[in-house]
Design a protein around this motif. Structure first.
Motif, short mmCIF file in Angstrom:
data_model
loop_
_atom_site.label_atom_id
_atom_site.label_comp_id
_atom_site.label_asym_id
_atom_site.label_seq_id
_atom_site.Cartn_x
_atom_site.Cartn_y
_atom_site.Cartn_z
N PHE A 299 0.51 2.65 21.13
CA PHE A 299 -0.51 1.84 20.50
C PHE A 299 -1.57 2.73 19.83
CE2 PHE A 299 -3.94 -1.13 20.47
CZ PHE A 299 -3.37 -2.38 20.53
N ARG A 300 -2.08 3.68 20.60
CA ARG A 300 -3.20 4.50 20.15
C ARG A 300 -2.78 5.53 19.09
NH1 ARG A 300 -5.67 6.90 25.21
NH2 ARG A 300 -6.19 4.71 25.55
N VAL B 118 0.38 2.17 25.90
CA VAL B 118 -0.97 2.43 25.40
C VAL B 118 -0.96 3.63 24.44
CG1 VAL B 118 -3.32 3.02 26.03
CG2 VAL B 118 -2.02 1.48 27.47
N PRO C 174 11.32 3.09 10.64
CA PRO C 174 10.81 4.46 10.47
C PRO C 174 10.88 5.27 11.76
CG PRO C 174 8.98 2.92 10.67
CD PRO C 174 10.23 2.09 10.66
N ILE C 175 10.87 6.57 11.61
CA ILE C 175 10.77 7.48 12.75
C ILE C 175 9.37 8.07 12.73
CG2 ILE C 175 11.59 9.65 13.73
CD1 ILE C 175 14.41 8.76 12.65
N LEU C 176 8.60 7.78 13.78
CA LEU C 176 7.18 8.14 13.83
C LEU C 176 6.95 9.32 14.76
CD1 LEU C 176 5.82 4.47 14.14
CD2 LEU C 176 6.19 5.80 12.04
N SER C 177 5.80 9.96 14.60
CA SER C 177 5.44 11.07 15.50
C SER C 177 3.93 11.27 15.41
CB SER C 177 6.15 12.35 15.07
OG SER C 177 5.73 12.72 13.76
N PRO D 59 0.87 14.45 16.59
CA PRO D 59 0.58 15.69 17.31
C PRO D 59 -0.02 15.43 18.70
CG PRO D 59 -0.91 15.38 15.44
CD PRO D 59 0.15 14.34 15.32
N PHE D 60 -0.67 14.28 18.87
CA PHE D 60 -1.26 13.96 20.17
C PHE D 60 -0.17 13.69 21.21
CE2 PHE D 60 -4.43 12.70 16.95
CZ PHE D 60 -5.43 13.60 17.29
N LEU E 224 9.69 -2.47 15.04
CA LEU E 224 9.37 -2.94 13.68
C LEU E 224 10.56 -3.64 13.02
CD1 LEU E 224 7.36 0.18 12.45
CD2 LEU E 224 6.45 -1.93 13.43
N LEU F 103 0.57 5.94 17.59
CA LEU F 103 1.58 5.59 16.58
C LEU F 103 1.26 4.29 15.87
CD1 LEU F 103 4.83 6.46 18.61
CD2 LEU F 103 3.59 7.92 16.98
N LYS F 104 0.30 3.53 16.42
CA LYS F 104 -0.10 2.24 15.84
C LYS F 104 1.02 1.22 15.87
CE LYS F 104 -3.65 4.76 14.89
NZ LYS F 104 -4.65 4.87 15.96
N ILE F 105 1.85 1.30 16.91
CA ILE F 105 2.90 0.29 17.07
C ILE F 105 2.73 -0.41 18.41
CG2 ILE F 105 4.63 1.34 15.58
CD1 ILE F 105 5.96 2.51 18.10
N VAL F 106 3.19 -1.67 18.43
CA VAL F 106 3.16 -2.48 19.64
C VAL F 106 4.54 -2.42 20.28
CG1 VAL F 106 2.79 -4.79 20.58
CG2 VAL F 106 1.44 -3.99 18.61
N GLY G 32 9.09 -4.94 20.76
CA GLY G 32 7.64 -5.09 20.81
C GLY G 32 7.18 -6.50 21.13
#
Lengths: 315, 315
Positions: free
Chosen positions: B268-269, B265, B21-24, B26-27, B43, B271-274, B302
């Motif tokens: 992690f925070r 970090v 997937p391609i994640l994003s 706003p933070f 992933l 995107l919820k990915i390692v 990861g």
């Protein structure tokens, strides 16, 4: 709620809600002694599946011409989902959150543009607070699960599972608080993948849905706090959700906080995803409860404070 | 290597390699001051993009009738990719790994059924070791990047990026060791998304590709160890990859180990990915290097030890 409202929610959410991946690892299969597939809803926008239902509900209101403010009460994931959905449509949002909600959830909800009102989980009722504010400030309440358009939105997760596993026979383990996601997925599977069966998974001591399904009547939890699975601590099953679950889902499963932490670490290590404790109970049941058939576990959210990550990595 | 060999690799890998997937968030956009999209290759099966190239190479050999053993040298991600690919086709695999590779990478490579041979990164040459073993045991060597079918496999990641962003004009930041992924993606984008440009990202002090592109000649790194970005510490650019990168990519970017940890970090925070340090340098450049245009960063892997996660969370 029915399959048509779920499909309509999917149409309204298309291009906004992320189609989350289904992950797996031979290492998890080995631990579980069976194939384990993980629907990674922690990768959803706002870090949990709640954005599906929130955007479904807000977009349905907007479609009906509503242009006022939105109100929600939530331990944090519904909060972020509603805040983002309201923001997308340019509507103001007020969110009532318990004062002991994880910092990350409170901070993110504020950053997404919502006004956050804190309450004490042990002594105050969020429902009562919510209804008072609704009247006072002329806001429209979006309940976290007893809300048809929210259940319909959560059901879109079930459409995606059915599209991948429609031909399979398997249990679909779903982390369960009030039952919005479990009942939405169950309705979607009934239509599109009748050989998949939802089994709600709850924390030990907060297994109101599991016991209600077993007893055939509404059973309430004895306590409201005392588990790290903050996202899914609800006093009793939803009024709209329990009848759906009674017809289509169960039996439920309950897992310990420690098993939730162990599942978090294994998801971290082998799937490379961050899952919060309440979002890990379904995976914990998949890994540590006996079974030989393939199983699909929904990892429902990933909004976890760092202190808990350290604690999980230390076990 | 050309676009036809990349498309052929995609066909051989279909149904096995995961479309990541391609994640994003706003933070992250707010931190970077621009839109940031993250291609989450962590992933991928085996926890990194390396499985794409490894499976491409092994499947090409099998298609040509090869049925002997496979040999690879790798700091750990190529190792796991080759081990899994060889196992899928029932071929034995021997992997030469540096003795200071992360424990998780060594353990996983063994668990995937490969025989692991350790060497000392500072005093021994993996290339020399590999060629000796190849001759001695009649194995077929699959190089980590100077291997046409590996580059073609890595290029399939570029096909996926092009399918999502084909109409956009943007930099595609790619974590770069020997340049296999960067050059594969560059070739795919040349064909399918000519307005996307690859920019290799390396750790400070190990920016051989960046400096080689700037100087127009092969520049070697002064040291071989001394960064936490173990996955992308290579002595010099690849012989096959540098000409491709010179024609299609750059300028390169270099980021500090500390910025790699900060990016870990934040991934992690939000995107919820390692992501491992060497897999986070592209995201670090997207977040902390100046720019206003949207940017696509590939989070390449990861596979990170827990000690480093604690260290990242502590900054």
């Amino acid at each position: 709620v029915n399959i048509d409202s779920i499909r309509a929610a999917a149409e309204r959410n298309a291009g906004h809600v992320r189609k989350t991946p289904i992950l797996s690892s031979p290492f998890l299969d080995e631990i579980a002694g069976r194939r384990v597939f993980v629907k990674a809803e922690c990768l959803q926008h706002t870090g949990s599946f709640k954005y599906r239902g929130a955007r479904s509900a807000v977009s349905a209101l907007v479609e009906d011409g509503y242009d006022g403010g939105i109100l929600a009460y939530s331990s944090g994931n519904h909060a972020q989902g509603v805040a983002r959905a309201a923001c997308e449509f340019g509507l103001p949002a007020v969110i009532i959150m318990p004062s002991d909600a994880p910092d990350v959830k409170i901070a993110n909800t504020r950053s997404l543009g919502a006004e956050v009102v804190l309450y004490d989980r042990a002594s105050e009722s969020r429902e009562v607070l919510g209804e008072a504010m609704q009247a006072e400030r002329g806001l429209r309440l979006i309940r976290p699960y007893d809300e048809p358009e929210v259940i319909a939105g959560q059901g879109t997760c079930g459409l995606e599972i059915a599209a991948e596993f429609g031909e399979s026979q398997a249990d679909v383990l779903v982390c369960c608080g009030g039952g919005g996601l479990s009942s939405g997925i169950a309705l979607a599977l009934e239509a599109d993948a009748p050989d998949l069966r939802v089994r709600p998974v709850e924390p030990e001591g907060f297994d109101d849905v599991t016991r209600s399904l077993a007893d055939g009547q509404v059973v309430q939890n004895a306590q409201l706090t005392g588990s790290i699975c903050d996202a899914i601590l609800t006093p009793r099953p939803g009024e709209l959700t329990l009848p759906i679950l009674s017809r289509l889902a169960g039996p439920g499963l309950a897992v310990s906080d420690n098993d939730a932490l162990r599942a978090m670490v294994l998801a971290f290590r082998h799937l490379k995803i961050v899952v919060e404790p309440g979002g890990a109970v379904a995976l914990a049941a998949a890994l540590f409860h006996k079974g030989t058939d393939p199983v699909i576990a929904v990892a429902t959210g990933g909004n976890v404070d760092q202190s808990l990550i350290h604690r999980a990595l230390a076990i």
